[in-house]
Write an enzyme that holds these catalytic residues in place. Structure first.
Site, PDB file in Angstrom:
ATOM      1  CE1 TYR A 168      91.544  76.427 -19.504  1.00 33.01           C
ATOM      2  CE2 TYR A 168      89.428  75.286 -19.483  1.00 33.01           C
ATOM      3  CZ  TYR A 168      90.809  75.252 -19.565  1.00 33.01           C
ATOM      4  OH  TYR A 168      91.452  74.041 -19.702  1.00 33.01           O
ATOM      5  CE  LYS A 172      93.078  75.471 -22.655  1.00 32.33           C
ATOM      6  NZ  LYS A 172      94.436  74.982 -22.895  1.00 32.33           N
ATOM      7  CB  VAL A 201      93.891  65.597 -15.313  1.00 32.83           C
ATOM      8  CG1 VAL A 201      95.013  64.690 -14.839  1.00 32.83           C
ATOM      9  CG2 VAL A 201      93.545  65.311 -16.762  1.00 32.83           C
TER      10      VAL A 201
HETATM   11  N1  LIG Z   1      93.601  69.425 -15.382  1.00 37.11           N
HETATM   12  C1  LIG Z   1      92.507  69.294 -16.115  1.00 37.11           C
HETATM   13  O1  LIG Z   1      91.511  68.710 -15.673  1.00 37.11           O
HETATM   14  C2  LIG Z   1      92.451  69.829 -17.513  1.00 37.11           C
HETATM   15  C3  LIG Z   1      91.292  69.612 -18.266  1.00 37.11           C
HETATM   16  C4  LIG Z   1      91.230  70.065 -19.592  1.00 37.11           C
HETATM   17  C5  LIG Z   1      92.316  70.728 -20.130  1.00 37.11           C
HETATM   18  N2  LIG Z   1      93.434  70.952 -19.367  1.00 37.11           N
HETATM   19  C6  LIG Z   1      94.554  71.650 -19.998  1.00 37.11           C
HETATM   20  O2  LIG Z   1      95.757  70.953 -19.728  1.00 37.11           O
HETATM   21  C7  LIG Z   1      96.847  71.867 -19.624  1.00 37.11           C
HETATM   22  C8  LIG Z   1      97.573  71.678 -18.304  1.00 37.11           C
HETATM   23  O3  LIG Z   1      96.622  71.829 -17.252  1.00 37.11           O
HETATM   24  P1  LIG Z   1      97.065  71.641 -15.730  1.00 37.11           P
HETATM   25  O4  LIG Z   1      95.869  71.154 -14.996  1.00 37.11           O
HETATM   26  O5  LIG Z   1      98.344  70.903 -15.654  1.00 37.11           O
HETATM   27  O6  LIG Z   1      97.295  73.164 -15.319  1.00 37.11           O
HETATM   28  P2  LIG Z   1      98.215  73.799 -14.179  1.00 37.11           P
HETATM   29  O7  LIG Z   1      98.548  72.781 -13.155  1.00 37.11           O
HETATM   30  O8  LIG Z   1      97.495  75.027 -13.771  1.00 37.11           O
HETATM   31  O9  LIG Z   1      99.557  74.165 -14.948  1.00 37.11           O
HETATM   32  C9  LIG Z   1      99.502  75.123 -15.958  1.00 37.11           C
HETATM   33  C10 LIG Z   1     100.885  75.356 -16.535  1.00 37.11           C
HETATM   34  O10 LIG Z   1     100.771  76.484 -17.377  1.00 37.11           O
HETATM   35  C11 LIG Z   1     101.627  77.507 -16.920  1.00 37.11           C
HETATM   36  N3  LIG Z   1     100.883  78.756 -16.752  1.00 37.11           N
HETATM   37  C12 LIG Z   1      99.838  78.991 -15.956  1.00 37.11           C
HETATM   38  N4  LIG Z   1      99.466  80.280 -16.031  1.00 37.11           N
HETATM   39  C13 LIG Z   1     100.305  80.847 -16.871  1.00 37.11           C
HETATM   40  C14 LIG Z   1     100.449  82.150 -17.327  1.00 37.11           C
HETATM   41  N5  LIG Z   1      99.679  83.138 -16.901  1.00 37.11           N
HETATM   42  N6  LIG Z   1     101.424  82.406 -18.194  1.00 37.11           N
HETATM   43  C15 LIG Z   1     102.229  81.414 -18.594  1.00 37.11           C
HETATM   44  N7  LIG Z   1     102.158  80.155 -18.173  1.00 37.11           N
HETATM   45  C16 LIG Z   1     101.199  79.878 -17.315  1.00 37.11           C
HETATM   46  C17 LIG Z   1     102.131  77.133 -15.553  1.00 37.11           C
HETATM   47  O11 LIG Z   1     103.476  77.508 -15.481  1.00 37.11           O
HETATM   48  P3  LIG Z   1     104.072  78.218 -14.165  1.00 37.11           P
HETATM   49  O12 LIG Z   1     104.494  77.113 -13.260  1.00 37.11           O
HETATM   50  O13 LIG Z   1     105.176  79.010 -14.716  1.00 37.11           O
HETATM   51  O14 LIG Z   1     102.989  79.050 -13.535  1.00 37.11           O
HETATM   52  C18 LIG Z   1     101.932  75.646 -15.491  1.00 37.11           C
HETATM   53  O15 LIG Z   1     103.139  74.986 -15.826  1.00 37.11           O
HETATM   54  C19 LIG Z   1      96.249  73.247 -19.815  1.00 37.11           C
HETATM   55  O16 LIG Z   1      96.342  73.622 -21.168  1.00 37.11           O
HETATM   56  C20 LIG Z   1      94.785  73.054 -19.445  1.00 37.11           C
HETATM   57  O17 LIG Z   1      93.948  73.994 -20.046  1.00 37.11           O
HETATM   58  C21 LIG Z   1      93.525  70.517 -18.085  1.00 37.11           C
END
Ligand SMILES: NC(=O)c1ccc[n+]([C@@H]2O[C@H](COP(=O)([O-])OP(=O)(O)OC[C@H]3O[C@@H](n4cnc5c(N)ncnc54)[C@H](OP(=O)(O)O)[C@@H]3O)[C@@H](O)[C@H]2O)c1
Length: 272
Positions: A168, A172, A201
């Site tokens: 991951y 990134k 988050v």
């Molecule tokens: N949450 C945190 O603490 C955190 C920290 C740092 C960075 N981020 C970044 O913030 C962003 C959102 O994170 P999140 O926590 O909201 O993640 P999440 O809840 O896992 O949601 C990820 C999203 O990406 C899509 N996705 C997941 N796997 C996929 C795949 N194999 N192919 C295409 N689409 C896919 C999903 O769509 P589907 O519904 O279609 O599966 C979902 O809408 C990401 O870029 C993550 O790296 C998050």
């Protein structure tokens, strides 16, 4: 009437982005999703009637180009903000180090390739498909944002000793470089490319129970974060994270020197 495309809009931060953006009726908000019917049903249930959903597969350039054509019919041919939020967060390696795959290297190899194919190349393909819409803006903002992660910051990795989640973090880190390359290429056209970390988050994915065997690694990561940033208190809520990211995105510009940056929602390297 500013227009926004948010990828991965079906859940987590992506859904929160479209929820906050749709609160302003002046915005045209389009969510890119893999399952349009499910996203529409969820949005309807939460009263987000004005959001448009368009289906796309982030690994497939043809599908993204078709989605961009659909978006053109909604916006009239232009796009102000592309927010690349979708990401694959591997459950295979989230709590494992590179050394945990000594006896199963092919699993690690395939996990690195999957992470790069969605989190790096998927964003590059999305930008390739939507760039003409950003370039078609003659009066107004044109910004391509990548939601990245402090997990790819070398200072955080080295100071806090974060050895887990390498595929991951690698994907990134490569994404951050791609964003800087796009900035070098397109800042002359006034298009802002920027990588923003949303913080740690409490999305559904983050709050789900971790397996017993992974709990020690998770606790060690939390301890590493606290060592790196003594004010670290754990996760923040999606609404706080997204409000911070959007505030930064609206303020940032090529003219202010923000192009190609890899920053937190505070606009600096304060990840928590
Ligand atoms: N949450 C945190 O603490 C955190 C920290 C740092 C960075 N981020 C970044 O913030 C962003 C959102 O994170 P999140 O926590 O909201 O993640 P999440 O809840 O896992 O949601 C990820 C999203 O990406 C899509 N996705 C997941 N796997 C996929 C795949 N194999 N192919 C295409 N689409 C896919 C999903 O769509 P589907 O519904 O279609 O599966 C979902 O809408 C990401 O870029 C993550 O790296 C998050």
């Amino acid at each position: 009437m500013p227009s926004y495309v948010v990828t991965g809009a079906s859940r987590g931060l992506g859904f929160e982005f479209i929820r906050q953006l749709a609160a302003d009726p002046a915005n045209t908000v389009i969510g890119l999703v893999r399952d349009k019917a499910a996203a529409e049903a969820k949005a309807r249930a939460q009263g987000l009637a004005s959001v448009h959903f368009v289906e796309a597969q982030y690994t497939d350039l043809a599908s993204l180009k078709a989605a961009a054509e659909t978006v053109k019919t909604i916006t009239g041919g232009t796009l102000n903000y592309l927010i690349n939020n979708a990401a694959y967060v591997s459950e295979v390696s989230e709590w494992k180090t590179l050394g945990d795959f000594h006896d199963n290297f092919s699993t690690l190899e395939s996990d690195i390739l999957t992470s790069i194919s969605i989190n790096t190349l998927g964003v590059i393909k999305t930008i390739e498909a939507f760039l003409p819409l950003l370039q078609a803006v003659t009066d107004g903002p044109k910004k391509a944002i990548a939601i990245t992660s402090g997990m790819s910051d070398l200072d955080l990795i080295n100071s806090a000793g974060i050895a887990v989640a390498a595929p991951y973090a690698i994907s990134k880190g490569a994404l951050n470089v791609a964003i800087a390359k796009y900035n070098a290429l397109y800042k002359g056209e006034g298009i802002l490319f920027m990588g923003v970390c949303p913080g740690y988050v409490s999305t559904e994915r983050i709050t789900q129970e971790v397996a017993e065997e992974d709990k020690a690694a998770m606790a060690a990561m939390g301890a590493g974060f606290a060592k790196f940033a003594p004010h670290f208190k754990g996760t923040i809520l999606p609404r706080e994270s997204v409000a911070g990211v959007l505030g930064l995105v609206h303020k940032a510009s090529v003219e202010n020197g923000d192009g190609g940056a890899f920053v937190s929602r505070f606009g600096n390297k304060t990840w928590f």
